[in-house]
Design an enzyme around this catalytic site. Structure first.
Site, PDB file in Angstrom:
ATOM      1  N   CYS A   1       0.794  -1.231   0.000  1.00 25.71           N
ATOM      2  CA  CYS A   1       0.000   0.000   0.000  1.00 25.71           C
ATOM      3  C   CYS A   1       0.834   1.292   0.000  1.00 25.71           C
ATOM      4  CB  CYS A   1      -0.957   0.011   1.186  1.00 25.71           C
ATOM      5  SG  CYS A   1      -1.800  -1.543   1.461  1.00 25.71           S
TER       6      CYS A   1
ATOM      7  N   ARG B   1       6.845 -10.659   5.917  1.00 25.78           N
ATOM      8  CA  ARG B   1       6.330 -10.413   7.258  1.00 25.78           C
ATOM      9  C   ARG B   1       6.910 -11.437   8.218  1.00 25.78           C
ATOM     10  NH1 ARG B   1      -0.034  -9.463   5.505  1.00 25.78           N
ATOM     11  NH2 ARG B   1       0.414  -7.913   3.911  1.00 25.78           N
TER      12      ARG B   1
ATOM     13  N   GLN C   1       1.439 -10.835  -3.037  1.00 29.89           N
ATOM     14  CA  GLN C   1       0.089 -10.334  -2.775  1.00 29.89           C
ATOM     15  C   GLN C   1      -0.496  -9.781  -4.060  1.00 29.89           C
ATOM     16  OE1 GLN C   1      -1.409 -10.539   0.150  1.00 29.89           O
ATOM     17  NE2 GLN C   1      -2.998  -9.004   0.263  1.00 29.89           N
TER      18      GLN C   1
ATOM     19  N   ASP D   1      -2.418  -7.452  -5.120  1.00 27.97           N
ATOM     20  CA  ASP D   1      -3.031  -6.206  -4.665  1.00 27.97           C
ATOM     21  C   ASP D   1      -3.557  -5.356  -5.820  1.00 27.97           C
ATOM     22  OD1 ASP D   1      -2.982  -6.135  -1.908  1.00 27.97           O
ATOM     23  OD2 ASP D   1      -0.912  -5.471  -1.819  1.00 27.97           O
TER      24      ASP D   1
ATOM     25  N   HIS E   1      -4.944  -1.057  -5.874  1.00 37.41           N
ATOM     26  CA  HIS E   1      -5.297   0.151  -5.124  1.00 37.41           C
ATOM     27  C   HIS E   1      -5.952   1.128  -6.076  1.00 37.41           C
ATOM     28  CE1 HIS E   1      -2.007  -1.694  -2.771  1.00 37.41           C
ATOM     29  NE2 HIS E   1      -2.777  -1.348  -1.752  1.00 37.41           N
TER      30      HIS E   1
ATOM     31  N   LYS F   1     -15.071  -2.079   5.506  1.00 38.52           N
ATOM     32  CA  LYS F   1     -14.552  -3.048   4.546  1.00 38.52           C
ATOM     33  C   LYS F   1     -15.564  -4.153   4.283  1.00 38.52           C
ATOM     34  CE  LYS F   1     -12.213  -5.861   8.062  1.00 38.52           C
ATOM     35  NZ  LYS F   1     -10.938  -6.484   8.493  1.00 38.52           N
TER      36      LYS F   1
ATOM     37  N   HIS G   1      -8.526  -0.492  -1.173  1.00 39.06           N
ATOM     38  CA  HIS G   1      -7.608  -1.635  -1.241  1.00 39.06           C
ATOM     39  C   HIS G   1      -8.427  -2.848  -1.673  1.00 39.06           C
ATOM     40  CE1 HIS G   1      -4.608   0.397   1.496  1.00 39.06           C
ATOM     41  NE2 HIS G   1      -5.716   1.034   1.840  1.00 39.06           N
TER      42      HIS G   1
END
Length: 545
Positions: free
Chosen positions: A346, A375, A393, A395, A397, A477, A523
């Site tokens: 992000c 992580r 990931q 992702d 955005h 969300k 997201h």
């Protein structure tokens, strides 16, 4: 607690309102077991505990006040809590009798059962597990009474100190001094418990110990390693057998087993939590990315890529450095600068949007990224592909105006549900998580964003449930829960509305009137979604049956 008849004293009667609206009159001094018996023998035989005006009460307790009464029986789902709590007591008592040097740490209920942590001199074996289960079965057959006792915190600490249970006394020292503690005694064994317990050990017969694993005290890798014994318990043999059958089917489909058999990937100790993809597995992986790229292109996304390593200053702006540094891989270079491997994509996406001037004519900006994130997960929590330290990931955005949020959410919903359908997931449960107590932004903004999500769901004719107060502090969300071939539910994709990062990074666009306005950030992840903060439990994640 083994029930004994309590005499009904002559006193003013109490009146209970039963769920069907009928009234039941009893005298003060009658136990709730007596009340259950007055309702009917079948109710008394299957009664586990009672609720009076919504408060949980053990059946051995005496009725003191009138109110709305509900007798919880083995046929109610709520009975599983006391049944599994009783199994925790039974498990700990059995371990202490068979392994006197073992020290009790903590027991917890799970979605499918329970586990208890012990500090022992040497790890438990599968043979030990069978011996412990047999001892539990013998105790159930003997059926000794469970005696509950209310004591002060100081008395409870003294009790466990005298027994050498340092972990228990340490936990008690951290609660409020004036708080009372409930001790449960099973013969010479004593443990502390909260909540109702079964009135009789016969309710615990449909239990089974499953496995044992390592765990760290208080989920800290530097602390002593414990032994965690997992078990399951159900209200009936049919429920237990059904769950065991589903579990056996799940083991056949275990992705780690399939990964070996199909020669797809492997893990090794000198790269914990990282996948070694074999040619076949990598082909599947790349095929999934190629499919997503084709769908993104049609949906108006542009693909980007951001650095894997970025300076501390960026993570301070995003808030990760203060809140999630323990879960980040960091390093300091010779010139004194601190860097971190990115735990999520992000902040990089926001940095891309901030580069250059954006006009309202440019919005919405839809950025997709197959970014590698890192992580730090505790070693005891690593679990195949489901809990790793390094993964990709999928992702996206989206940066848009407040007026565009609803339209973008509709488009994302259509894309998400169609992709899941292509993979055979017809049953997708959707959950809307709304504003928490502590949050940023005005109530008007939250109203608008929550309404945008619910309106996008309504526009598609979709059903959803609400998780009140479960949204992030920066926005509401949607969560997408998939059901697999054997009926397990998996929380997979998410759609998150974010007012936080645009504010923290001070990004904006030139509005039609020439002013600078803040965009809304969405997201979106489809194939996988991982929480930034590690679960509080060290155990591997499990599906919900």
């Amino acid at each position: 607690m083994k029930m004994s008849e309590a005499p009904i004293t002559e006193s003013e009667p109490l009146t209970f309102t039963l769920p069907d609206g009928s009234l039941k009159h009893v005298r003060k001094g009658a136990t709730l077991q007596n009340v259950a018996e007055s309702i009917g023998s079948s109710v008394a035989k299957s009664a586990v505990y009672a609720e009076i005006d919504g408060k949980c009460v053990d059946l051995l307790e005496k009725a003191k006040n009138s109110g709305k009464l509900n007798i919880i029986t083995v046929f109610d789902e709520e009975a599983l809590g006391p049944i599994r709590r009783g199994c925790l007591l039974l498990l700990a008592a059995s371990v202490k009798q068979l392994f006197p040097s073992a020290r009790m740490v903590e027991g917890q209920l799970t979605k499918e059962g329970f586990y208890y942590d012990f500090a022992v001199d040497k790890p438990f074996t599968r043979d030990d597990l069978g011996m412990i289960e047999q001892h539990m079965t013998s105790l159930i057959a003997e059926n000794p009474p469970i005696i509950k006792e209310q004591v002060t915190r100081a008395q409870a600490i003294d009790c466990f100190e005298q027994r050498g249970e340092k972990f228990k006394s340490t936990e008690l020292m951290e609660i409020l001094a004036d708080k009372s503690v409930t001790l449960c005694h099973l013969r010479q064994f004593t443990d502390g418990f909260n909540g109702p317990l079964v009135p009789d050990l016969r309710f615990l017969k449909n239990m089974k110990l499953l496995n044992v694993s390592g765990a760290y005290w208080r989920v800290e890798a530097n602390n002593v390693q414990l032994q965690r014994i997992y078990g399951t318990a159900w209200a009936s043999k049919k429920q237990l057998d059904g769950w065991l059958e589903k579990t056996a089917e799940a083991e056949k489909r275990d992705h780690r087993k399939l990964g070996r058999e199909l020669d797809l990937f492997h893990f090794q100790d000198n790269a914990p939590g990282a996948v070694f993809w074999h040619p076949r597995g990598w082909t599947i992986f790349q095929s999934l990315i190629a499919y997503m790229r084709s769908r993104h292109e049609v949906a108006g996304y542009v693909e980007v890529n951001t650095p894997d390593v970025m300076d501390r200053s960026l993570w301070e702006i995003s808030g990760h450095w203060d809140n999630y540094r323990d879960h980040m891989f960091t390093t300091q270079t010779e010139d004194g600068r601190n860097f971190a491997l990115k735990p999520m994509n992000c902040p990089g996406a926001v940095s891309l949007f901030k580069y250059g001037i954006k006009s309202y004519r440019d919005l919405p900006v839809r950025l997709s990224e197959f970014g590698k994130v890192h992580r730090y997960e505790p070693s005891g929590s690593l679990h195949g592909l489901l809990r790793v330290r390094h993964f990709t990931q999928d992702d996206a955005h989206i940066f848009c105006t407040l007026q565009q949020v609803e339209g973008e959410c509709k488009s994302i919903l259509q894309l998400v549900l169609d992709i899941y359908k292509q993979f055979g997931f017809e049953e997708v449960a959707i959950k809307l998580s709304t504003r928490p107590e502590k949050r940023m932004g005005s109530d008007a903004d939250w109203d608008r964003l929550e309404n945008a999500l619910s309106a996008s769901l309504e526009a598609q004719g979709l059903q959803w449930s609400v998780n009140p107060g479960e949204g992030a502090f920066y926005g509401p969300k949607l969560e997408f829960v998939l059901r697999d071939a054997i009926g397990r539910d998996w929380q997979c994709g998410t759609l998150q509305v974010d007012m936080n990062l645009p504010e923290r990074f001070d990004i904006g666009y030139i509005a039609e009137d020439g002013s600078t306005k803040r965009p809304v950030m969405l997201h979106r992840a489809l194939f996988c979604q991982r929480r930034m903060k590690s679960d509080p439990l060290i155990s591997p994640p499990t599906a919900q049956y």
